[in-house]
Design a protein around this motif. Structure first.
Motif, short mmCIF file in Angstrom:
data_model
loop_
_atom_site.label_atom_id
_atom_site.label_comp_id
_atom_site.label_asym_id
_atom_site.label_seq_id
_atom_site.Cartn_x
_atom_site.Cartn_y
_atom_site.Cartn_z
N ARG A 111 0.85 -1.21 0.00
CA ARG A 111 0.00 0.00 0.00
C ARG A 111 0.88 1.24 0.00
O ARG A 111 1.93 1.26 0.62
CB ARG A 111 -0.88 0.03 1.26
CG ARG A 111 -1.97 -1.00 1.27
CD ARG A 111 -2.77 -0.95 2.57
NE ARG A 111 -2.96 0.39 3.09
CZ ARG A 111 -4.12 1.05 3.13
NH1 ARG A 111 -5.21 0.46 2.68
NH2 ARG A 111 -4.21 2.25 3.63
N TRP A 112 0.38 2.28 -0.67
CA TRP A 112 1.08 3.56 -0.70
C TRP A 112 0.13 4.65 -1.10
O TRP A 112 -0.93 4.40 -1.65
CB TRP A 112 2.27 3.49 -1.67
CG TRP A 112 1.90 3.46 -3.11
CD1 TRP A 112 1.84 4.49 -3.98
CD2 TRP A 112 1.52 2.30 -3.86
NE1 TRP A 112 1.45 4.07 -5.22
CE2 TRP A 112 1.24 2.72 -5.18
CE3 TRP A 112 1.38 0.95 -3.56
CZ2 TRP A 112 0.85 1.84 -6.18
CZ3 TRP A 112 0.98 0.08 -4.56
CH2 TRP A 112 0.73 0.53 -5.84
N LEU A 113 0.51 5.88 -0.79
CA LEU A 113 -0.25 7.06 -1.22
C LEU A 113 0.29 7.48 -2.58
O LEU A 113 1.45 7.86 -2.70
CB LEU A 113 -0.10 8.21 -0.22
CG LEU A 113 -0.99 8.13 1.01
CD1 LEU A 113 -0.58 9.18 2.03
CD2 LEU A 113 -2.44 8.30 0.62
N GLN A 114 -0.55 7.36 -3.60
CA GLN A 114 -0.14 7.68 -4.97
C GLN A 114 0.38 9.11 -5.02
O GLN A 114 -0.35 10.05 -4.73
CB GLN A 114 -1.32 7.50 -5.92
CG GLN A 114 -1.03 7.79 -7.36
CD GLN A 114 -0.30 6.65 -8.06
OE1 GLN A 114 0.00 5.62 -7.49
NE2 GLN A 114 0.01 6.87 -9.29
N GLY A 115 1.65 9.27 -5.38
CA GLY A 115 2.25 10.60 -5.48
C GLY A 115 2.67 11.18 -4.14
O GLY A 115 3.13 12.30 -4.07
#
Length: 139
Positions: free
Chosen positions: A19-23
């Motif tokens: 999981r990651w925060l796009q940008g």
């Protein structure tokens, strides 16, 4: 920074979600699921290296996938043979010599895909690197 979450299914098996925060901050949450923790860790590193973006060429849920071949694309050797067949002002022996050279040399040009699979060169996938590799290996 991308993270890995282990998810346990009802049957007791685990999957691993990257999981990651796009940008980065302020972006939307993105995720990709893997069965193997090593694959998840490799993908996590790719996301981090791409500044919290999907890695170039990655298709969500599928991985790195070569784009579908253009229907107008043709193998390089077929194109070269057609070129020789359409030449004008040459005698039959010269045409045969050119065809033999196509089969002997041009057929050696290959194109390695992003996944590492080596495939025959086509008009649509050949790169300058492919030609340089070929020139370095021509007998």
């Amino acid at each position: 920074m991308a993270t890995i979450r282990e998810r346990v299914r009802k049957d007791g098996t685990a999957s691993f979600q990257v999981r990651w925060l796009q940008g980065g901050r302020g972006g939307t949450w993105e995720a990709e699921r893997f069965e193997d923790p090593e694959q998840a860790d490799t993908f996590r590193k790719l996301v981090d290296a791409h500044k919290q973006q999907w890695p170039y060429g990655w298709i969500p849920g599928q991985g790195f996938v070569e784009p579908e071949q253009d229907p107008d694309d043709v193998p390089l050797t077929d194109w070269a043979r057609r070129y020789v067949d359409r030449l004008t002002g040459i005698d039959p022996r010269t045409r045969d010599d050119y065809r033999r050279e196509v089969d002997r040399h041009i057929s050696l040009v290959v194109h390695p895909s992003r996944s590492g699979l080596v495939m025959p060169a086509t008009i649509g996938n050949i790169t300058a690197d492919d030609v340089q590799d070929w020139v370095g290996h021509v007998p």
